[in-house]
Design a protein around this motif. Structure first.
Motif, PDB file in Angstrom:
ATOM      1  N   LYS A   7      37.624  29.619  29.856  1.00  0.00           N
ATOM      2  CA  LYS A   7      38.334  29.285  28.623  1.00  0.00           C
ATOM      3  C   LYS A   7      37.673  30.019  27.469  1.00  0.00           C
ATOM      4  O   LYS A   7      36.453  30.043  27.354  1.00  0.00           O
ATOM      5  CB  LYS A   7      38.267  27.775  28.393  1.00  0.00           C
ATOM      6  N   THR A  20      32.792  29.390  31.431  1.00  0.00           N
ATOM      7  CA  THR A  20      33.171  29.017  32.793  1.00  0.00           C
ATOM      8  C   THR A  20      32.263  27.878  33.250  1.00  0.00           C
ATOM      9  O   THR A  20      31.133  27.754  32.780  1.00  0.00           O
ATOM     10  CB  THR A  20      33.031  30.192  33.771  1.00  0.00           C
ATOM     11  N   GLY A  62      40.811  28.948  22.924  1.00  0.00           N
ATOM     12  CA  GLY A  62      41.528  27.907  23.642  1.00  0.00           C
ATOM     13  C   GLY A  62      42.326  28.421  24.830  1.00  0.00           C
ATOM     14  O   GLY A  62      42.757  27.633  25.668  1.00  0.00           O
ATOM     15  N   ASP A  63      42.540  29.729  24.924  1.00  0.00           N
ATOM     16  CA  ASP A  63      43.293  30.293  26.050  1.00  0.00           C
ATOM     17  C   ASP A  63      42.501  30.159  27.346  1.00  0.00           C
ATOM     18  O   ASP A  63      41.284  30.334  27.362  1.00  0.00           O
ATOM     19  CB  ASP A  63      43.602  31.771  25.832  1.00  0.00           C
ATOM     20  N   GLU A  64      43.210  29.875  28.427  1.00  0.00           N
ATOM     21  CA  GLU A  64      42.605  29.928  29.747  1.00  0.00           C
ATOM     22  C   GLU A  64      42.796  31.345  30.265  1.00  0.00           C
ATOM     23  O   GLU A  64      43.915  31.857  30.298  1.00  0.00           O
ATOM     24  CB  GLU A  64      43.291  28.935  30.683  1.00  0.00           C
ATOM     25  N   ALA A 144      46.781  28.895  24.512  1.00  0.00           N
ATOM     26  CA  ALA A 144      46.420  27.652  23.843  1.00  0.00           C
ATOM     27  C   ALA A 144      47.586  27.082  23.034  1.00  0.00           C
ATOM     28  O   ALA A 144      47.770  25.870  22.979  1.00  0.00           O
ATOM     29  CB  ALA A 144      45.211  27.868  22.941  1.00  0.00           C
TER      30      ALA A 144
END
Length: 149
Positions: A7, A20, A62-64, A144
Motif C-alpha cells: 500500500k 508491505t 492509499g493505493d494498493e 484509493a
C-alpha cells in the motif's frame, strides 16, 4: 518476476513509499521445521516494511499496488552480496597462509581483508548498476479514491 502487494503510504517527488506486511507460508509448507523462513517470520512478528520505489504507474497515497523485482536481478544481487565477499575471503585467507609460511594469524588477517574487499567491491558494483537491482511498481491494484464511493 517476484511480486509483493503493498500500500502506498507517502509520496516523495517522483517516488513513493510502499508498505508491505511480511507474511509467511509456513502453515502450508511441508518443510516448516527445517526452514529458516519460519524463524525469520517469527522474529519479525508480521511487521511492516517500507520501501521507496519509482512511481512509474502514477500511484497515489492509499493505493494498493504490486511491486516486483526480476528474478535475474535478485540472483545477481544475491551473488554480489554473498558470493563475492566469501570467495575473496577464502582466496585472501589462502594467500595469507601461503605467503606467511603457514602462520594462522596471517591467514586470519587475509580473511578479514578479503571479506572487507568483497563487501567494498560489491558496493561499487551495485552502485554502478543499481537500477537493475531496485524493485519497481508493476501496477495499481485498487485505487484509493474508489474506496470512498
Amino acid at each position: 518476476m517476484i511480486t509483493e502487494i503493498g500500500k502506498v503510504v507517502a509520496l516523495k517527488g517522483d517516488r513513493v513509499w510502499v508498505q508491505t506486511i511480511r507474511t509467511s507460508a509456513c502453515q502450508s509448507c511441508a518443510a516448516r521445521n527445517g526452514c529458516g523462513q519460519k524463524v525469520l517470520a517469527a522474529a519479525s512478528g508480521g511487521r511492516a516494511n517500507q520501501i521507496l520505489v519509482a512511481n512509474s504507474v502514477d500511484a497515489r497515497v492509499g493505493d494498493e499496488v504490486t511491486i516486483g523485482i526480476d528474478e535475474q536481478a535478485l540472483l545477481g544481487a544475491s551473488l554480489l552480496v554473498y558470493a563475492v565477499p566469501l570467495i575473496l575471503m577464502v582466496v585472501a585467507s589462502i594467500l595469507g597462509h601461503q605467503w606467511s609460511g603457514g602462520h594462522d594469524g596471517a591467514a586470519m588477517l587475509g580473511a578479514v581483508l578479503g571479506l572487507s574487499a568483497g563487501f567494498y567491491a560489491g558496493r561499487k558494483f551495485q552502485r554502478a548498476g543499481g537500477k537493475d537491482y531496485e524493485p519497481r511498481l508493476v501496477r495499481v491494484n485498487r485505487v484509493a479514491s474508489e474506496n470512498c464511493l
